[in-house]
Write a protein that holds these residues in place. Structure first.
Motif, PDB file in Angstrom:
ATOM      1  N   ASP A 100      21.634  17.807  -4.860  1.00 48.60           N
ATOM      2  CA  ASP A 100      21.273  16.882  -5.962  1.00 48.60           C
ATOM      3  C   ASP A 100      20.849  15.427  -5.302  1.00 48.60           C
ATOM      4  OD1 ASP A 100      21.836  18.681  -8.152  1.00 48.60           O
ATOM      5  OD2 ASP A 100      23.723  18.175  -8.115  1.00 48.60           O
ATOM      6  N   GLN A 101      21.139  15.466  -3.932  1.00 46.65           N
ATOM      7  CA  GLN A 101      21.137  13.944  -3.297  1.00 46.65           C
ATOM      8  C   GLN A 101      20.183  14.182  -2.128  1.00 46.65           C
ATOM      9  OE1 GLN A 101      22.058  11.002  -4.360  1.00 46.65           O
ATOM     10  NE2 GLN A 101      23.019  11.866  -6.263  1.00 46.65           N
ATOM     11  N   PHE A 102      20.792  14.261  -1.087  1.00 51.06           N
ATOM     12  CA  PHE A 102      19.886  14.184   0.216  1.00 51.06           C
ATOM     13  C   PHE A 102      19.888  15.501   0.977  1.00 51.06           C
ATOM     14  CE2 PHE A 102      20.847   9.745  -0.619  1.00 51.06           C
ATOM     15  CZ  PHE A 102      19.589   9.267  -0.475  1.00 51.06           C
ATOM     16  N   GLY A 103      20.640  16.275   0.575  1.00 47.40           N
ATOM     17  CA  GLY A 103      20.585  17.820   1.688  1.00 47.40           C
ATOM     18  C   GLY A 103      21.473  17.518   2.934  1.00 47.40           C
ATOM     19  N   CYS A 104      21.540  18.683   3.673  1.00 50.39           N
ATOM     20  CA  CYS A 104      22.302  18.341   5.009  1.00 50.39           C
ATOM     21  C   CYS A 104      21.682  17.654   5.951  1.00 50.39           C
ATOM     22  CB  CYS A 104      22.546  19.877   5.354  1.00 50.39           C
ATOM     23  SG  CYS A 104      23.183  20.168   7.161  1.00 50.39           S
ATOM     24  N   PRO A 110       0.612  -1.105   0.165  1.00 49.64           N
ATOM     25  CA  PRO A 110      -0.011  -0.068   0.028  1.00 49.64           C
ATOM     26  C   PRO A 110       0.715   1.326  -0.113  1.00 49.64           C
ATOM     27  CG  PRO A 110      -0.785  -1.533   1.470  1.00 49.64           C
ATOM     28  CD  PRO A 110       0.481  -2.234   0.987  1.00 49.64           C
ATOM     29  N   LEU A 111       2.086   1.129   0.621  1.00 50.94           N
ATOM     30  CA  LEU A 111       2.706   2.450   0.871  1.00 50.94           C
ATOM     31  C   LEU A 111       3.951   2.624  -0.417  1.00 50.94           C
ATOM     32  CD1 LEU A 111       3.751   3.324   4.459  1.00 50.94           C
ATOM     33  CD2 LEU A 111       2.280   4.634   2.878  1.00 50.94           C
ATOM     34  N   SER A 112       3.726   1.612  -1.312  1.00 49.15           N
ATOM     35  CA  SER A 112       4.774   1.685  -2.294  1.00 49.15           C
ATOM     36  C   SER A 112       4.620   2.822  -3.255  1.00 49.15           C
ATOM     37  CB  SER A 112       4.386   0.731  -3.366  1.00 49.15           C
ATOM     38  OG  SER A 112       5.339   0.324  -4.503  1.00 49.15           O
ATOM     39  N   ALA A 113       3.646   3.522  -3.511  1.00 43.63           N
ATOM     40  CA  ALA A 113       3.693   4.635  -4.263  1.00 43.63           C
ATOM     41  C   ALA A 113       4.520   5.870  -3.484  1.00 43.63           C
ATOM     42  CB  ALA A 113       2.277   5.181  -4.501  1.00 43.63           C
ATOM     43  N   VAL A 114       4.199   5.825  -2.263  1.00 45.00           N
ATOM     44  CA  VAL A 114       4.541   7.147  -1.309  1.00 45.00           C
ATOM     45  C   VAL A 114       6.094   6.801  -1.199  1.00 45.00           C
ATOM     46  CG1 VAL A 114       4.574   7.795   1.140  1.00 45.00           C
ATOM     47  CG2 VAL A 114       2.429   7.164   0.062  1.00 45.00           C
ATOM     48  N   ALA A 115       6.523   5.653  -1.272  1.00 41.50           N
ATOM     49  CA  ALA A 115       8.128   5.341  -1.256  1.00 41.50           C
ATOM     50  C   ALA A 115       8.740   5.547  -2.363  1.00 41.50           C
ATOM     51  CB  ALA A 115       8.189   3.976  -0.371  1.00 41.50           C
ATOM     52  N   LYS A 116       7.968   5.520  -3.502  1.00 43.44           N
ATOM     53  CA  LYS A 116       8.668   5.725  -4.820  1.00 43.44           C
ATOM     54  C   LYS A 116       9.686   6.713  -5.030  1.00 43.44           C
ATOM     55  CE  LYS A 116       7.595   5.397  -9.659  1.00 43.44           C
ATOM     56  NZ  LYS A 116       6.482   5.309 -10.775  1.00 43.44           N
ATOM     57  N   PRO A 117       9.604   7.914  -4.530  1.00 43.21           N
ATOM     58  CA  PRO A 117      10.576   8.883  -4.689  1.00 43.21           C
ATOM     59  C   PRO A 117      11.903   8.686  -3.988  1.00 43.21           C
ATOM     60  CG  PRO A 117       8.677   9.954  -3.994  1.00 43.21           C
ATOM     61  CD  PRO A 117       8.274   8.250  -3.974  1.00 43.21           C
ATOM     62  N   ILE A 118      11.912   8.067  -2.841  1.00 43.33           N
ATOM     63  CA  ILE A 118      13.101   7.624  -2.015  1.00 43.33           C
ATOM     64  C   ILE A 118      13.854   6.397  -2.753  1.00 43.33           C
ATOM     65  CG2 ILE A 118      12.076   6.479  -0.399  1.00 43.33           C
ATOM     66  CD1 ILE A 118      15.053   8.772   0.223  1.00 43.33           C
ATOM     67  N   ILE A 119      12.795   5.546  -3.137  1.00 40.59           N
ATOM     68  CA  ILE A 119      13.564   4.486  -3.754  1.00 40.59           C
ATOM     69  C   ILE A 119      14.154   4.717  -4.970  1.00 40.59           C
ATOM     70  CG2 ILE A 119      12.840   1.969  -4.879  1.00 40.59           C
ATOM     71  CD1 ILE A 119      12.901   2.070  -1.669  1.00 40.59           C
ATOM     72  N   LYS A 120      13.535   5.567  -5.837  1.00 42.12           N
ATOM     73  CA  LYS A 120      14.170   6.040  -7.187  1.00 42.12           C
ATOM     74  C   LYS A 120      15.318   6.686  -6.872  1.00 42.12           C
ATOM     75  CE  LYS A 120      12.961   8.891 -11.164  1.00 42.12           C
ATOM     76  NZ  LYS A 120      11.908   9.720 -11.746  1.00 42.12           N
ATOM     77  N   ARG A 121      15.461   7.384  -5.713  1.00 41.06           N
ATOM     78  CA  ARG A 121      16.724   8.133  -5.678  1.00 41.06           C
ATOM     79  C   ARG A 121      17.929   7.286  -5.155  1.00 41.06           C
ATOM     80  NH1 ARG A 121      16.379  12.542  -0.845  1.00 41.06           N
ATOM     81  NH2 ARG A 121      14.962  13.431  -2.256  1.00 41.06           N
ATOM     82  N   ILE A 122      17.568   6.182  -4.434  1.00 40.09           N
ATOM     83  CA  ILE A 122      18.509   5.138  -3.723  1.00 40.09           C
ATOM     84  C   ILE A 122      18.811   4.347  -5.156  1.00 40.09           C
ATOM     85  CG2 ILE A 122      18.709   3.094  -2.517  1.00 40.09           C
ATOM     86  CD1 ILE A 122      16.976   4.082  -0.544  1.00 40.09           C
ATOM     87  N   ASN A 123      17.865   4.097  -6.004  1.00 37.70           N
ATOM     88  CA  ASN A 123      18.394   3.358  -7.178  1.00 37.70           C
ATOM     89  C   ASN A 123      19.206   4.147  -8.253  1.00 37.70           C
ATOM     90  OD1 ASN A 123      17.030   0.768  -6.944  1.00 37.70           O
ATOM     91  ND2 ASN A 123      15.160   1.437  -7.612  1.00 37.70           N
ATOM     92  N   SER A 124      18.910   5.668  -8.059  1.00 39.80           N
ATOM     93  CA  SER A 124      19.927   6.383  -8.910  1.00 39.80           C
ATOM     94  C   SER A 124      21.336   6.448  -8.256  1.00 39.80           C
ATOM     95  CB  SER A 124      19.384   7.668  -9.106  1.00 39.80           C
ATOM     96  OG  SER A 124      19.408   8.314  -7.907  1.00 39.80           O
ATOM     97  N   ILE A 125      21.252   6.263  -7.114  1.00 35.23           N
ATOM     98  CA  ILE A 125      22.739   6.411  -6.640  1.00 35.23           C
ATOM     99  C   ILE A 125      23.359   4.842  -6.807  1.00 35.23           C
ATOM    100  CG2 ILE A 125      23.875   6.200  -4.219  1.00 35.23           C
ATOM    101  CD1 ILE A 125      21.867   8.012  -3.192  1.00 35.23           C
ATOM    102  N   PHE A 126      22.561   3.864  -6.491  1.00 36.57           N
ATOM    103  CA  PHE A 126      23.215   2.486  -6.932  1.00 36.57           C
ATOM    104  C   PHE A 126      23.555   2.228  -8.255  1.00 36.57           C
ATOM    105  CE2 PHE A 126      20.602  -0.022  -3.062  1.00 36.57           C
ATOM    106  CZ  PHE A 126      21.378   0.572  -2.457  1.00 36.57           C
TER     107      PHE A 126
END
Length: 396
Positions: free
Chosen positions: A309-313, A27-43
């Motif tokens: 461009d990543q996580f901020g301070c 159910p929270l997959s859509a909510v988590a999508k932005p952070i997962i996308k950011r982590i994947n871009s780092i990976f």
């Protein structure tokens, strides 16, 4: 590989062309999508330091996945999306003593008398875990001067956090490294100021400091502890990035972490001798280039990682630091105390910090590099004032 499994969200990890890719269900997959996308871009830009059949260790700063501690890390990322403050990392000074006399020491002038006792340190660590922390780092001074460090590491609940320490390598002999490994030390962040022995010793103010680092790295690796070369860059040594990397590679280290020099402590009067935006771009390019190589240590450049461009301070939002005297700061480089763990509960202090104007909202880059922040809070510290300066919320 299922790396996070809760009723509201599940996270899977797969390896594609040597890179880790996360995907979500629930159910929270859509909510988590932005952070997962950011982590994947780092990976996708980088490489893990260890990749085994049933476990992946991405960095000395990230708990292995899958695992209970990695689950807590994902929970903290989800909490950040939901605007809930979680102190991902809790660093704690365990001594102000140090054999070195570094010209850039950020802890210089911070009162640590008396030092926190082991019971006070363990109590603060446990309270941080209750608040959601999954990364505990023991800091100094020189951490090896505390003879009870292994007992502190052993006391960290390894089902809730990994434990790391910072050290210059001083007195990190075979016996000490083996003792820390048995206690469950996850990683050692080992500092170096120059790949040149004479220059490193000059900056450290002590002959033999470079040899201490070399011997310490060898003993840490021999004990089976993850070894990270921790480099603080300034305009004076940023041209040595390749030399630092070659040092880490030659020693067989797992990672090279780059932090930026902060105008605090003995460097307080050197605000014009810090890195700028062009340097941050250079560090980002260096990180990406190094992490495209199939061999050699991975690189984590924090001025880029903690930038817009990543996580901020992270200071005061996802990181808090306690000095060896018990004062709680937004990070190890911001000399503003929001309370003392000898006087108040750590959770109360953490909540107070979040109500401060400077830490209510996100920041794109290190606050201590922000002229307006420094003018308002750092330049107002009276000369000779006990540091860190206690924050008065009534004047906020």
């Amino acid at each position: 590989m299922r790396v996070y499994d809760k009723s509201v969200i599940k996270v899977n990890a797969n390896t594609e062309d040597g890179k880790v890719v996360l995907d979500t269900e629930g159910p929270l997959s859509a909510v988590a999508k932005p952070i997962i996308k950011r982590i994947n871009s780092i990976f996708q830009e980088e490489k893990p330091i260890l990749s085994e059949e049933e476990s992946i260790t991405f960095s000395t700063w990230v708990p292995p996945m899958p695992g209970e501690v990695f689950n807590r890390m994902i929970s903290a990322q989800v909490a950040s999306i939901l605007k809930k403050r979680v102190p991902d990392q809790f660093s704690i000074g365990i001594t102000g003593r140090c054999p070195n006399n570094c010209i850039h020491c950020g802890a210089a002038g911070i009162v640590a008398d008396p030092e926190l006792t082991i019971d006070e340190i363990n109590g603060a660590v446990n309270r941080a875990l209750d608040l959601g922390t999954y990364y505990i780092s023991f800091d100094g001074g020189e951490t090896m001067l505390r003879k009870d460090l292994a007992r502190m590491v052993d006391a960290v609940d390894k089902s809730r956090a990994v434990a790391a320490c910072f050290t210059s390598g001083f007195s990190m002999n075979e016996q000490k490294a083996a003792e820390l490994k048995r206690a469950g030390l996850f990683a050692a962040h080992m500092s170096l100021d120059s790949p040149d022995e004479k220059e490193h010793d000059r900056v450290r103010g002590r002959e033999g400091a470079f040899r201490d680092t070399v011997n310490g790295v060898k003993n840490v690796l021999s004990a089976g502890i993850l070894a990270d070369l921790f480099v603080v860059v300034s305009p004076h040594n940023i041209d040595d990035l390749d030399g630092f990397y070659q040092f880490a590679a030659d020693m067989g280290m797992h990672e090279m972490s780059v932090y930026e020099i902060v105008a605090v402590g003995r460097w307080l009067e050197h605000e014009d001798e810090v890195i700028g935006e062009k340097d941050v771009k250079r560090l980002a390019d260096f990180q990406k280039s190094a992490n495209r190589k199939p061999e050699g240590p991975r690189v984590t450049a924090f001025p880029y990682f903690l930038g817009p461009d990543q996580f901020g301070c992270f200071a005061g939002r996802r990181w808090m630091h306690a000095t060896a005297g018990g004062d709680v700061l937004p990070c190890a480089y911001t000399p503003l105390s929001f309370g003392n763990i000898r006087e108040e509960d750590l959770g109360v202090i953490w909540e107070r910090m979040g109500k401060h104007t400077a830490y209510r909202s996100s920041a794109d880059y290190c606050m201590m590099r922000n002229p307006q922040f420094r003018e308002k809070y750092i330049h107002t510290i009276p000369e000779g004032e006990r540091l860190p300066l206690r924050v008065d919320l009534q004047k906020d």
